[in-house]
Design a protein around this motif. Structure first.
Motif, PDB file in Angstrom:
ATOM      1  N   SER A 154       0.818  -1.223   0.000  1.00 55.53           N
ATOM      2  CA  SER A 154       0.000   0.000   0.000  1.00 55.53           C
ATOM      3  C   SER A 154       0.853   1.275   0.000  1.00 55.53           C
ATOM      4  O   SER A 154       0.324   2.367   0.154  1.00 55.53           O
ATOM      5  CB  SER A 154      -0.933  -0.002   1.212  1.00 55.53           C
ATOM      6  OG  SER A 154      -0.197  -0.061   2.421  1.00 55.53           O
TER       7      SER A 154
ATOM      8  N   ARG B 203      -2.794   2.646   7.975  1.00 53.65           N
ATOM      9  CA  ARG B 203      -3.075   2.190   6.608  1.00 53.65           C
ATOM     10  C   ARG B 203      -2.796   0.695   6.446  1.00 53.65           C
ATOM     11  O   ARG B 203      -3.551  -0.033   5.810  1.00 53.65           O
ATOM     12  CB  ARG B 203      -2.230   3.007   5.626  1.00 53.65           C
ATOM     13  CG  ARG B 203      -2.540   2.717   4.161  1.00 53.65           C
ATOM     14  CD  ARG B 203      -1.659   3.573   3.259  1.00 53.65           C
ATOM     15  NE  ARG B 203      -1.945   3.297   1.863  1.00 53.65           N
ATOM     16  CZ  ARG B 203      -2.823   3.936   1.131  1.00 53.65           C
ATOM     17  NH1 ARG B 203      -3.540   4.893   1.677  1.00 53.65           N
ATOM     18  NH2 ARG B 203      -3.017   3.624  -0.144  1.00 53.65           N
TER      19      ARG B 203
ATOM     20  N   LEU C 218      -9.920   4.488   2.852  1.00 53.08           N
ATOM     21  CA  LEU C 218      -8.658   4.452   3.590  1.00 53.08           C
ATOM     22  C   LEU C 218      -8.335   5.806   4.216  1.00 53.08           C
ATOM     23  O   LEU C 218      -7.865   5.886   5.349  1.00 53.08           O
ATOM     24  CB  LEU C 218      -7.514   4.008   2.674  1.00 53.08           C
ATOM     25  CG  LEU C 218      -7.493   2.519   2.316  1.00 53.08           C
ATOM     26  CD1 LEU C 218      -6.459   2.246   1.226  1.00 53.08           C
ATOM     27  CD2 LEU C 218      -7.195   1.674   3.545  1.00 53.08           C
TER      28      LEU C 218
ATOM     29  N   HIS D  99      -5.912  -1.365   5.160  1.00 55.89           N
ATOM     30  CA  HIS D  99      -5.900  -1.675   3.726  1.00 55.89           C
ATOM     31  C   HIS D  99      -6.435  -3.062   3.366  1.00 55.89           C
ATOM     32  O   HIS D  99      -7.301  -3.190   2.498  1.00 55.89           O
ATOM     33  CB  HIS D  99      -4.498  -1.474   3.148  1.00 55.89           C
ATOM     34  CG  HIS D  99      -4.415  -1.743   1.674  1.00 55.89           C
ATOM     35  ND1 HIS D  99      -4.065  -2.967   1.160  1.00 55.89           N
ATOM     36  CD2 HIS D  99      -4.674  -0.959   0.610  1.00 55.89           C
ATOM     37  CE1 HIS D  99      -4.104  -2.924  -0.146  1.00 55.89           C
ATOM     38  NE2 HIS D  99      -4.460  -1.710  -0.510  1.00 55.89           N
TER      39      HIS D  99
END
Length: 200
Positions: A104, A167, A157, A171
């Motif tokens: 990510s 995150r 997000l 994610h």
């Protein structure tokens, strides 16, 4: 080369331990994650080892699981990431979390590890982005296949980050929910479902 050690834990410190194998004490450096799961001295333990031989030293790095050792090996291929920094990253992030962070492009999570600045974090993300697909992620952790794109997933997000969720943590949950809902993914629904899963 030493691949693993089986013996008694005779000492545990902040960043290392001593494993006594038949009267010989091996000094093993390890992440806080590995050290935290070692049994109390003088119980018997089996520690996976990565051996590093230098001109001035013969160093042993220990791991509780093979996934962490594999990530250590991969991290140390990045210029500027030595063994100490790799262990700091693995102390901060589990193998599963690290896979999600790289997938990510979560630079902020990497810079939480001591010794990792913004420039080094960027280099890690750039150099390892295409090398993590087959990496082990530890027991019971699924690594996302690709980074979040735009649209509902990215917006969700951002919203979850505003609520305090990392995150790397959010994610995989958001990606799974968006994939399940397919084209019916409404932002409010994705956020609500994500919060329900993350609350567990």
């Amino acid at each position: 080369m030493i691949a693993h050690l089986t013996g008694q834990v005779s000492q545990v410190e902040a960043d290392r331990c001593v494993v006594d194998v038949n009267g010989v004490g091996y000094l093993v450096q390890a992440s806080t994650r590995t050290l935290s799961v070692l049994p109390r001295p003088p119980e018997t333990v089996r520690v996976l080892i990565e051996t590093v031989v230098r001109e001035d030293a013969f160093l042993l790095y220990g791991f509780a699981e093979s996934a962490e050792r594999e990530w250590f090996r991969l991290l140390t291929t990045v210029q500027g990431v030595g063994a100490k920094v790799a262990l700091a990253i693995l102390s901060s992030l589990s193998s599963g979390e690290l896979g999600a962070v790289i997938a990510s492009a979560d630079k902020a999570s990497l810079t939480r590890a001591p010794g990792v600045g913004a420039r080094l974090a960027e280099r890690i993300l750039t150099e390892l982005r295409d090398k993590t697909g087959r990496m082990p992620t530890g027991p019971g952790i699924a690594m996302p296949v690709q980074a979040a794109g735009g649209g509902v997933e990215a917006d969700a997000l951002l919203a979850l980050a505003g609520l305090g969720f990392r995150r790397a943590e959010a994610h995989p949950v958001v990606a799974r929910i968006v994939a399940r809902l397919d084209d019916k993914a409404d932002l409010d629904v994705v956020i609500r479902e994500s919060l329900r899963e993350l609350a567990r």
